[in-house]
Design a protein around this motif. Structure first.
Motif, PDB file in Angstrom:
ATOM      1  N   VAL A  70       0.842  -1.198   0.000  1.00 26.98           N
ATOM      2  CA  VAL A  70       0.000   0.000   0.000  1.00 26.98           C
ATOM      3  C   VAL A  70       0.879   1.250   0.000  1.00 26.98           C
ATOM      4  CG1 VAL A  70      -1.737   1.310   1.266  1.00 26.98           C
ATOM      5  CG2 VAL A  70      -1.876  -1.185   1.182  1.00 26.98           C
ATOM      6  N   LEU A  71       1.865   1.273   0.885  1.00 21.91           N
ATOM      7  CA  LEU A  71       2.751   2.442   0.976  1.00 21.91           C
ATOM      8  C   LEU A  71       3.571   2.611  -0.298  1.00 21.91           C
ATOM      9  CD1 LEU A  71       4.048   2.145   4.663  1.00 21.91           C
ATOM     10  CD2 LEU A  71       2.128   3.499   3.778  1.00 21.91           C
ATOM     11  N   ARG A  72       3.996   1.501  -0.869  1.00 19.69           N
ATOM     12  CA  ARG A  72       4.788   1.564  -2.100  1.00 19.69           C
ATOM     13  C   ARG A  72       3.963   2.128  -3.254  1.00 19.69           C
ATOM     14  NH1 ARG A  72       7.134  -4.042  -3.538  1.00 19.69           N
ATOM     15  NH2 ARG A  72       4.998  -4.323  -4.305  1.00 19.69           N
ATOM     16  N   ALA A  73       2.674   1.792  -3.282  1.00 18.56           N
ATOM     17  CA  ALA A  73       1.795   2.339  -4.327  1.00 18.56           C
ATOM     18  C   ALA A  73       1.655   3.851  -4.182  1.00 18.56           C
ATOM     19  CB  ALA A  73       0.424   1.668  -4.251  1.00 18.56           C
ATOM     20  N   LYS A  74       1.563   4.323  -2.941  1.00 13.19           N
ATOM     21  CA  LYS A  74       1.460   5.764  -2.711  1.00 13.19           C
ATOM     22  C   LYS A  74       2.747   6.468  -3.131  1.00 13.19           C
ATOM     23  CE  LYS A  74      -1.844   5.251   1.102  1.00 13.19           C
ATOM     24  NZ  LYS A  74      -2.991   5.827   0.380  1.00 13.19           N
ATOM     25  N   LEU A  75       3.887   5.844  -2.842  1.00 16.23           N
ATOM     26  CA  LEU A  75       5.162   6.403  -3.268  1.00 16.23           C
ATOM     27  C   LEU A  75       5.274   6.423  -4.791  1.00 16.23           C
ATOM     28  CD1 LEU A  75       7.695   4.729  -0.799  1.00 16.23           C
ATOM     29  CD2 LEU A  75       7.183   7.162  -0.970  1.00 16.23           C
ATOM     30  N   SER A  76       4.857   5.332  -5.419  1.00 19.45           N
ATOM     31  CA  SER A  76       4.979   5.216  -6.872  1.00 19.45           C
ATOM     32  C   SER A  76       4.178   6.293  -7.581  1.00 19.45           C
ATOM     33  CB  SER A  76       4.515   3.824  -7.330  1.00 19.45           C
ATOM     34  OG  SER A  76       5.325   2.819  -6.775  1.00 19.45           O
ATOM     35  N   MET A  77       3.011   6.625  -7.056  1.00 18.73           N
ATOM     36  CA  MET A  77       2.189   7.643  -7.693  1.00 18.73           C
ATOM     37  C   MET A  77       2.916   8.981  -7.745  1.00 18.73           C
ATOM     38  SD  MET A  77      -0.558   8.300  -9.258  1.00 18.73           S
ATOM     39  CE  MET A  77      -1.474   6.792  -8.940  1.00 18.73           C
ATOM     40  N   GLN A  78       3.519   9.385  -6.624  1.00 20.64           N
ATOM     41  CA  GLN A  78       4.246  10.658  -6.639  1.00 20.64           C
ATOM     42  C   GLN A  78       5.487  10.562  -7.507  1.00 20.64           C
ATOM     43  OE1 GLN A  78       4.513  12.998  -3.149  1.00 20.64           O
ATOM     44  NE2 GLN A  78       6.399  14.002  -3.733  1.00 20.64           N
ATOM     45  N   MET A  79       6.180   9.426  -7.469  1.00 21.46           N
ATOM     46  CA  MET A  79       7.391   9.273  -8.271  1.00 21.46           C
ATOM     47  C   MET A  79       7.084   9.393  -9.760  1.00 21.46           C
ATOM     48  SD  MET A  79      10.133   8.909  -6.461  1.00 21.46           S
ATOM     49  CE  MET A  79      11.199   8.277  -7.743  1.00 21.46           C
ATOM     50  N   ILE A  80       5.981   8.789 -10.188  1.00 27.34           N
ATOM     51  CA  ILE A  80       5.630   8.817 -11.611  1.00 27.34           C
ATOM     52  C   ILE A  80       5.190  10.217 -12.034  1.00 27.34           C
ATOM     53  CG2 ILE A  80       3.985   7.976 -13.332  1.00 27.34           C
ATOM     54  CD1 ILE A  80       4.010   5.293 -11.779  1.00 27.34           C
ATOM     55  N   LEU A  81       4.260  10.805 -11.267  1.00 28.94           N
ATOM     56  CA  LEU A  81       3.677  12.079 -11.667  1.00 28.94           C
ATOM     57  C   LEU A  81       4.598  13.276 -11.405  1.00 28.94           C
ATOM     58  CD1 LEU A  81      -0.058  11.592 -10.637  1.00 28.94           C
ATOM     59  CD2 LEU A  81       1.018  11.273 -12.852  1.00 28.94           C
TER      60      LEU A  81
END
Length: 207
Positions: A70-81
């Motif tokens: 869950v936390l990794r998904a939240k991180l990935s969203m900011q990293m991508i955008l």
């Protein structure tokens, strides 16, 4: 937007920077990297991402996934955008400024490591300063202590980064200074990453 503006008026920007700070060798590459980092700090999706779950957080916790996923998904969203626009902006800068090969590598590496650090730091703040009792999404997005610290911290970080260069970093040169900044970003990112993966997941499970 910043990248397009640089393609349009970049020659003027570079000329002004060279004229004002020409006495400090390597100042322009450092300032350009700092400007990209400052722009990236305005994107703080990770900081309110936990609080935005609100009273529905239990749904996320009950899914058949680990807290780290869950936390990794939240991180990935900011990293991508954030990462993709940063790369675009850096490419535009490389088009208008004659970087050396090593300077160009660092001009990409330093902002991207900053994006990683800011995402990790934002999520850290989101876990340490959650606000799950809200009636409007504006509260965790614009009225959260974690969001405020993440944004102001990003601006202060880049100001300190520039100040250090003007005080002592120029003696090292742009390449050595940017290498030091990249190393600091990497070390801070690793430390926060380890905390998130170990203690951060426990904090998320207990919310």
């Amino acid at each position: 937007i910043a990248g397009v503006m640089l393609l349009w008026q970049g020659g003027t920007v570079i000329s002004v920077l060279n004229e004002i700070f020409g006495e400090r060798a390597g100042c322009t590459p450092v300032l350009l990297c700092a400007a990209v980092c400052m722009l990236a700090s305005m994107n703080d999706m990770a900081a309110p991402s936990v609080s935005l779950e609100g009273k529905s957080l239990w749904l996320m916790q009950s899914l058949p996934v680990t807290p780290w996923q869950v936390l990794r998904a939240k991180l990935s969203m900011q990293m991508i955008l954030t990462g993709i626009p940063v790369l675009f902006c850096t490419a535009c800068i490389a088009f208008i400024y004659p970087f050396t090969p090593l300077e160009l590598l660092l001009a990409v590496l330093v902002p991207m490591l900053y994006v990683l650090f800011s995402a990790l730091f934002g999520l850290f703040l989101g876990l340490k300063m959650p606000n799950l009792n809200w009636t409007s999404e504006i509260t965790p997005i614009k009225q959260s202590g974690g969001v405020m610290i993440a944004m102001l911290g990003g601006f202060i970080y880049t100001v300190i980064y520039c100040a250090l260069f003007f005080m002592v970093g120029y003696k090292l040169g742009a390449v050595q200074f940017l290498l030091a900044v990249a190393a600091i970003n990497l070390i801070l990112s690793v430390l926060i990453y380890l905390w998130l993966k170990k203690k951060g997941t426990a904090v998320f499970s207990a919310l």
